[in-house]
Design a protein around this motif. Structure first.
Motif, PDB file in Angstrom:
ATOM      1  N   CYS A 203       2.999   6.876  -6.076  1.00 40.30           N
ATOM      2  CA  CYS A 203       2.757   6.666  -7.496  1.00 40.30           C
ATOM      3  C   CYS A 203       3.910   7.203  -8.355  1.00 40.30           C
ATOM      4  O   CYS A 203       3.757   7.353  -9.572  1.00 40.30           O
ATOM      5  CB  CYS A 203       1.457   7.329  -7.912  1.00 40.30           C
ATOM      6  SG  CYS A 203       0.046   6.587  -7.123  1.00 40.30           S
TER       7      CYS A 203
ATOM      8  N   LEU B   8      -6.252   6.276  -6.230  1.00 40.46           N
ATOM      9  CA  LEU B   8      -5.720   5.629  -5.029  1.00 40.46           C
ATOM     10  C   LEU B   8      -5.919   6.477  -3.774  1.00 40.46           C
ATOM     11  O   LEU B   8      -6.002   5.956  -2.667  1.00 40.46           O
ATOM     12  CB  LEU B   8      -4.232   5.370  -5.241  1.00 40.46           C
ATOM     13  CG  LEU B   8      -3.622   4.314  -4.349  1.00 40.46           C
ATOM     14  CD1 LEU B   8      -4.107   2.954  -4.772  1.00 40.46           C
ATOM     15  CD2 LEU B   8      -2.114   4.399  -4.417  1.00 40.46           C
TER      16      LEU B   8
ATOM     17  N   HIS C 278      -1.692  -2.503  -1.036  1.00 38.44           N
ATOM     18  CA  HIS C 278      -2.989  -2.089  -0.509  1.00 38.44           C
ATOM     19  C   HIS C 278      -4.047  -3.174  -0.609  1.00 38.44           C
ATOM     20  O   HIS C 278      -5.218  -2.918  -0.369  1.00 38.44           O
ATOM     21  CB  HIS C 278      -3.489  -0.855  -1.261  1.00 38.44           C
ATOM     22  CG  HIS C 278      -2.603   0.336  -1.106  1.00 38.44           C
ATOM     23  ND1 HIS C 278      -2.831   1.315  -0.190  1.00 38.44           N
ATOM     24  CD2 HIS C 278      -1.469   0.682  -1.743  1.00 38.44           C
ATOM     25  CE1 HIS C 278      -1.882   2.232  -0.283  1.00 38.44           C
ATOM     26  NE2 HIS C 278      -1.039   1.856  -1.212  1.00 38.44           N
TER      27      HIS C 278
ATOM     28  N   LEU D  37       1.207  -1.533  -6.206  1.00 38.00           N
ATOM     29  CA  LEU D  37       0.147  -0.946  -5.406  1.00 38.00           C
ATOM     30  C   LEU D  37      -0.859  -2.005  -4.980  1.00 38.00           C
ATOM     31  O   LEU D  37      -1.384  -1.966  -3.870  1.00 38.00           O
ATOM     32  CB  LEU D  37      -0.561   0.154  -6.198  1.00 38.00           C
ATOM     33  CG  LEU D  37       0.276   1.394  -6.481  1.00 38.00           C
ATOM     34  CD1 LEU D  37      -0.464   2.319  -7.420  1.00 38.00           C
ATOM     35  CD2 LEU D  37       0.618   2.123  -5.191  1.00 38.00           C
TER      36      LEU D  37
END
Lengths: 350, 384
Positions: free
Chosen positions: A157, A185, A220, A216
């Protein structure tokens, strides 16, 4: 105590495995209490029968003015507040019917990023603890890997490992929002509600956070519900868009369809109200009169009729039903009741 | 324990001794300035000045506003010069903390005293016939100007109205203060007229309402009516629509545009929204870290943005119906205001650096009569 009844009829949904989240006729009413006995005298209809679904790995944008119930939708989906009616299916399971233990097990799968990074971080906890508290609580990683895992999430991040011992007040707004994202997260969620994550930030920081959220997502395979009042941000990040007005969805569809051809008069007004950073484009603006009516006492018929310039007699008495104009593009408006194609054409010509 | 001393030596934290020394020094500077500011019966000649161009309402000339804090001097505004012409709208844009608001507060003499002080420079205010230098004006004289000749619309309509007074009383106060000869009836009539002017339909009813009974848009309308009530020459609008929804924002911007023509005053519009600037402003001033990096007419700034910061700012905003795969984001962050570098403040974040950028802060380079930029990349293009 006399209880006012809330109408609650809906047909149960059939789960489609493509969808992470399915919302069916969701309602959230807040009771208004008055008098010595605190009797319920009415309801604020914050969310009034909303249905939509989100496919895995996509982003749905939810736009609308303040007070239209966007945030309540997000909170009710996560069961941060209890629903009044309807159902919320997460991976085919009704979130509001889970037992305490089941809900606890589900929590890591669905997370939220709040609007204000200044008030959503505890000032008394160091960053490592803010990010890691829930990880330890839910036992996401074994004890010996814990530190490495937190470092890994933080660096993903855009935070440095040495930030772990610092406190939130030492960070700027953009970095705090990164901490909030890292916190969400760290639990390895599938679905994240982003409740206006960038509206408290500067333009250049906004761009950083939006890019981070997109990266992200790809990495993911996350699913987002992106709540915002800034249409340009929503357009940039979303795949599908829902436009809310006074607790109801007035238009829902793919981003391309909605931006190419906004159908509902409210969506059209909302789009034309955005200031364009180009001095040469002076377009005909639709300025809406007045402000949003009170959700405690919404107008009869179509809720938008008090401010609509296409208002007909029918609109004042009869609530419109959702109508599919193009595949996947729904609009709730009487303008498209008959001959949907022709009407759509004429609205486009306008 | 050893951890603490290391931090102090690292320079991130001040030692108590150092902090005490700074605050003692600050107190000395600010007390002297406060004393000067609070003097009574100052002769007018002391702050009388001449406008460089009679057509301007306000001229900021090399303004320096510093904040003397216990951790060091923050140069919030560090050499800002621009002018607001009569009847025009000047948009001031920049990120938060770049000194936009402090510039306007310096003009209103509303800085957080005693820490915030105008250290040097001039703010020339044209009062028609004569001009005052606001930077030198004492408190007594400023009270007659503030709200009368120059007025301000604040960002938050929720917090800038007093919740315990009725709307009517709050608008009346301004009018009665600046027109001491008027009777109560006259004042009330004028107030209701002002409320009508800003598009409040039920103006008699709103006159006796409290702020909490109004919506955000209506409160901002009331704020605008307070600002307009004495026919000011200049209205400072400090992020007037940031706290409002897009549809309400459109209403308020429409209103401001209409009113400007009606009462013929100038607007200094402070915002971070480039869309609002493009729509409202005639001239644009781009600020970065307390300095003006670029200024020009709105067409020049939007069609030929020249300073790398302006270019980055424009690229980082998502625009409707303009697809980009990835938003541009300006790398790095604003330098620490206490410890500014001696080269171009934007150099550390700039992707278009040239060798010269390591030298002194770049001078102002004129690209056209109205377009000025502070960047070495345009040195050879001057005047073209």
């Amino acid at each position: 105590m006399a209880k006012m009844t809330v109408e609650n009829t809906f047909e149960p949904l059939v789960h489609d495995p493509q969808n992470v989240l399915e919302v069916n006729k969701l309602k959230k009413y807040f009771p208004i209490k008055e008098g010595l006995l605190q009797r319920t005298v009415g309801y604020v209809r914050a969310v009034d029968g909303i249905s939509f679904n989100i496919k895995r790995g996509t982003t749905m944008g939810l736009v609308g003015e303040s007070g239209c119930g966007k945030t309540t939708v997000g909170r009710t989906i996560l069961r941060l507040t209890d629903k009044t009616g309807g159902e919320v299916l997460f991976d085919g399971r009704e979130v509001h019917k889970l037992t305490k233990a089941e809900l606890r097990a589900l929590r890591p799968k669905m997370q939220i990023i709040f609007q204000d990074p200044y008030s959503s971080l505890s000032p008394r906890l160091p960053i490592g603890e803010i990010v890691g508290e829930a990880v330890r609580e839910h036992g996401i990683v074994p004890k010996e890997e814990f530190n490495d895992y937190i470092d890994h999430i933080m660096s993903e991040c855009g935070l440095q490992p040495y930030h772990r011992d610092r406190y939130p007040h030492e960070f700027s707004g953009g970095q705090r929002q990164r901490i909030c994202i890292a916190r969400a997260l760290a639990l390895g969620p599938e679905f994240v509600v982003c409740d206006e994550p960038v509206s408290a930030l500067d333009v250049s920081i906004q761009a950083q956070i939006i890019n981070l959220l997109r990266d992200l997502q790809q990495e993911h395979n996350l699913t987002y519900l992106f709540i915002s009042h800034d249409l340009s941000v929503v357009e940039h990040i979303s795949d599908t868009i829902g436009v809310m007005y006074l607790g109801s969805l007035v238009e829902f569809g793919a981003k391309e369809d909605i931006f190419r051809q906004p159908l509902h008069p409210y969506t059209q007004a909302l789009f034309s109200a955005i200031p364009v950073p180009d001095p040469s484009s002076k377009m005909n603006r639709i300025v809406l009169e007045g402000s949003i009516p009170s959700p405690a006492n919404p107008p009869s018929g179509c809720k938008f009729h008090t401010r609509c310039k296409h208002c007909m007699e029918k609109c004042k008495t009869e609530a419109p039903e959702p109508r599919e104009i193009e595949p996947g593009h729904f609009v709730v408006c009487h303008l498209y009741d008959s001959e949907p194609e022709r009407k759509a054409e004429s609205a486009k010509a306008e | 324990m050893s951890e603490n001393t290391k931090k102090a030596k690292g320079g991130n934290y001040l030692s108590a001794k150092e902090s005490r020394r700074i605050s003692k020094q600050n107190r000395k500077i600010t007390t002297a300035m406060e004393k000067k500011y609070r003097r009574k019966r100052v002769p007018e000649a002391e702050y009388l000045t001449k406008m460089r161009d009679e057509k301007n309402v306000v001229e900021f000339d090399n303004l320096h506003t510093y904040f003397f804090t216990d951790t060091g001097t923050v140069k919030a505004v560090d050499g800002v010069s621009f002018a607001v012409p009569q009847g025009k709208t000047v948009g001031v844009v920049g990120e938060s903390g770049c000194g936009k608001s402090v510039t306007s507060l310096s003009l209103m003499q509303l800085l957080q005293r005693p820490q915030g002080q105008i250290v040097s420079g001039e703010i020339r205010l044209n009062l028609g016939g004569k001009a005052y230098d606001v930077a030198k004006m004492p408190m007594e004289a400023m009270e007659k100007i503030r709200g009368n000749q120059v007025s301000m619309i604040f960002q938050e309509p929720m917090t800038s109205l007093n919740p315990v007074f009725r709307i009517g009383a709050q608008v009346d106060e301004v009018i009665a203060l600046h027109n001491p000869t008027w009777t109560k009836k006259q004042v009330k009539e004028h107030t209701i007229e002002m409320l009508k002017l800003v598009g409040i339909a039920n103006s008699e009813g709103v006159y006796s309402m409290y702020p909490h009974e109004l919506s955000g848009g209506m409160r901002q309308r009331v704020m605008i009516s307070i600002a307009l009530s004495c026919n000011p020459r200049l209205i400072i609008a400090d992020e007037p629509t940031t706290a409002l929804d897009v549809t309400i924002q459109a209403q308020i911007l429409d209103l401001l545009r209409g009113l400007k023509d009606k009462i013929n005053s100038s607007i200094m519009l402070i915002t971070h929204d480039l869309g609002v600037i493009a729509e409202m402003a005639d001239y644009v001033v781009v600020m970065y870290a307390g300095r003006v990096v670029e200024k020009g007419t709105v067409e020049e700034i939007f069609t030929h943005p020249s300073h790398p910061y302006t270019i980055g700012l424009m690229a980082s905003k998502p625009v409707i119906n303009k697809r980009v795969e990835r938003l541009y984001s300006i790398p790095g962050k604003v330098p620490n205001p206490i410890d500014m570098p001696d080269y171009c403040y934007f150099r550390d974040r700039c992707e278009m650096c040239v060798e010269k950028c390591a030298g002194a802060y770049p001078p102002v380079i004129r690209l056209s009569d109205t377009h000025e930029v502070s960047c070495y990349r345009y040195e050879d293009k001057e005047g073209k």
